[in-house]
Design an enzyme around this catalytic site. Structure first.
Site, PDB file in Angstrom:
ATOM      1  N   PRO A 138       0.811  -1.224   0.000  1.00 54.28           N
ATOM      2  CG  PRO A 138      -0.975  -1.613   1.469  1.00 54.28           C
ATOM      3  CD  PRO A 138       0.330  -2.197   1.011  1.00 54.28           C
ATOM      4  CB  SER A 142       7.179   4.074  -7.968  1.00 54.70           C
ATOM      5  OG  SER A 142       6.033   4.130  -8.796  1.00 54.70           O
ATOM      6  CD1 TRP A 166      -0.782  -2.066  -6.268  1.00 52.00           C
ATOM      7  CD2 TRP A 166      -2.749  -2.517  -7.228  1.00 52.00           C
ATOM      8  NE1 TRP A 166      -1.589  -0.971  -6.085  1.00 52.00           N
ATOM      9  CE2 TRP A 166      -2.816  -1.223  -6.668  1.00 52.00           C
ATOM     10  CE3 TRP A 166      -3.883  -3.028  -7.875  1.00 52.00           C
ATOM     11  CZ2 TRP A 166      -3.952  -0.431  -6.754  1.00 52.00           C
ATOM     12  CZ3 TRP A 166      -5.011  -2.234  -7.952  1.00 52.00           C
ATOM     13  CH2 TRP A 166      -5.034  -0.948  -7.409  1.00 52.00           C
ATOM     14  CB  ILE A 167      -0.514 -10.017  -5.359  1.00 48.42           C
ATOM     15  CG1 ILE A 167       0.096  -9.077  -4.307  1.00 48.42           C
ATOM     16  CG2 ILE A 167       0.392 -11.208  -5.632  1.00 48.42           C
ATOM     17  CD1 ILE A 167       1.324  -8.329  -4.772  1.00 48.42           C
ATOM     18  NE  ARG A 283     -21.496   3.433 -38.658  1.00 47.06           N
ATOM     19  CZ  ARG A 283     -22.764   3.531 -38.295  1.00 47.06           C
ATOM     20  NH1 ARG A 283     -23.589   2.506 -38.495  1.00 47.06           N
ATOM     21  NH2 ARG A 283     -23.209   4.623 -37.712  1.00 47.06           N
ATOM     22  N   GLY A 355     -19.838   5.782 -32.009  1.00 44.44           N
ATOM     23  CA  GLY A 355     -20.650   5.371 -30.868  1.00 44.44           C
ATOM     24  C   GLY A 355     -20.524   3.893 -30.574  1.00 44.44           C
ATOM     25  CD  GLU A 378       5.340  -5.409 -14.483  1.00 48.30           C
ATOM     26  OE1 GLU A 378       6.072  -5.218 -13.501  1.00 48.30           O
ATOM     27  OE2 GLU A 378       4.707  -6.467 -14.655  1.00 48.30           O
TER      28      GLU A 378
END
Length: 399
Positions: A138, A142, A166-167, A283, A355, A378
């Site tokens: 937490p 960095s 963030w694992i 399109r 859109g 990273e």
């Protein structure tokens, strides 16, 4: 894609790096990505599903988890170039599949006992030793030298306390490789002194006693769950300390990871270009395909040129890595440029879909959600810029 539509040009191994083996590997990875991974991604990503074990098993059979593992352990015995090339192909279909291969490649095998290390390398090469890497906290992302998760020695074990954040893939993993602090730095030592890496072995789908996790709800990068982990007395055998290099080895791993991220970013941006080439032919407005309009064509041209530029750069850095050249600066540069490019090119892809691009009916919104993350993990773009600037122009000493 409809038979009457012009297909997008697909990247080939450039002449200066071309070998028959690389061409064959690229073709195999591309077939697997487009015929096996893409349909799964289209089905599971909208409901935040995880990569099926059956798909991982197929990847193991193809050797994708052991690209850089030596042939004596059952790996392909190849280099960074092949590893990044396969990652691009897989990420073009689903970034999480291009990412999961990084959680093998010999990760979690650097223990001191040679026989055990060989066994783990063989499992890694087969895709039977897929892990998670626990670096960030937490209050330490960095700035990894600020890691505070403790590992205190108690007899033949370390006892872990602290939090990691963030694992990715933590619960589904066979192991978690954890950056911990075993001692505080002494006066005059670097702040990274006292950091070590421990191997937490576990059963896939569970957390061992002393470890709990909370899933983090993300806007993208689906395919595996990302976790906030809390260590509260988890015991790890002292023999599970990763012996090679300590914090310096973590930094070397991050150099590889940054170029791997650049390759994944190229795959995502390439996906946006390829999807747009098809959509612009289908399109119609004002009684003609919107791909006939000059403003649209020029946007597509710039998108494609930027993808080619970033690919050439990451291939160059991969070649340097395989030569054994130190390339921390180049890795930061390609990570910065390729990921920022991918976020912008996939955003352009949404714009060219109009859109329809702002719906979940087309894959381009997934490409953008995933590409946006590449500028953050990273090491953020700002951290990459700092690393580059510090190598080009070291700060002057004051006082």
């Amino acid at each position: 894609m409809d038979d009457d539509l012009l297909p997008p040009p697909l990247p080939e191994v450039p002449p200066q790096y071309r070998t028959d083996a690389r061409v064959a590997l690229q073709a195999a990875a591309r077939r697997f990505a487009m015929h096996r991974v893409l349909p799964v991604a289209n089905e599971l990503d909208p409901r935040k599903g995880e990569i099926p074990r059956s798909l991982l098993a197929e990847m193991g059979e193809l050797g994708f988890f052991g690209i850089t593992v030596g042939t004596e352990y059952g790996g392909l015995g190849l280099g960074a170039y092949e590893y990044f090339m396969v990652a691009e192909e897989l990420a073009r279909a689903w970034m999480s599949v291009g990412s999961i291969i990084a959680r093998a490649q010999g990760a979690g095998t650097g223990v001191g006992d040679a026989q055990r290390r060989a066994e783990l390398l063989a499992r890694s090469a087969r895709g039977e030793w897929i892990g998670a890497i626990a670096l960030s906290e937490p209050d330490a992302g960095s700035d990894l030298a600020a890691v505070s998760t403790r590992a205190d020695r108690d007899g033949d074990d370390f006892v872990l306390t602290g939090r990691k954040r963030w694992i990715g893939n933590a619960k589904a993993a066979d192991f978690i490789q954890v950056l911990v602090r075993t001692a505080d730095p002494q006066p005059g030592e670097k702040r990274s002194a006292g950091l070590a890496t421990l191997l937490v072995e576990k059963e896939p789908g569970t957390f061992p006693a002393g470890l709990t996790g909370s899933p983090i709800d993300k806007i993208g990068y689906h395919g595996f769950v990302t976790w906030d982990l809390e260590f509260d007395g988890l015991r790890v055998p002292a023999a599970n300390e990763i012996t090679a290099g300590g914090f310096a080895e973590t930094q070397r791993w991050l150099t590889i990871a940054r170029v791997h991220t650049a390759a994944r970013a190229v795959g995502l941006a390439r996906a946006a270009v390829e999807d747009c080439i098809g959509y612009l032919q289908q399109r119609r407005q004002f009684e003609r395909p919107i791909g006939d309009f000059q403003a649209v064509r020029f946007t597509l041209a710039r998108m494609a040129a930027r993808v080619e530029q970033a690919r050439a750069f990451y291939q160059h850095v991969a070649h340097l890595i395989d030569l054994g050249e130190p390339c921390g600066r180049e890795a930061a540069m390609v990570k910065l440029l390729a990921t920022e490019m991918a976020a912008e090119v996939t955003g352009d892809g949404i714009q060219l879909h109009g859109g329809n691009g702002y719906t979940t009916e087309h894959q381009v919104e997934r490409h953008w959600r995933d590409a946006r993350l590449t500028t953050i993990f990273e090491g953020t773009s700002e951290i990459q810029a700092k690393m580059i600037a510090d190598r080009l122009l070291p700060r002057s000493e004051i006082g």
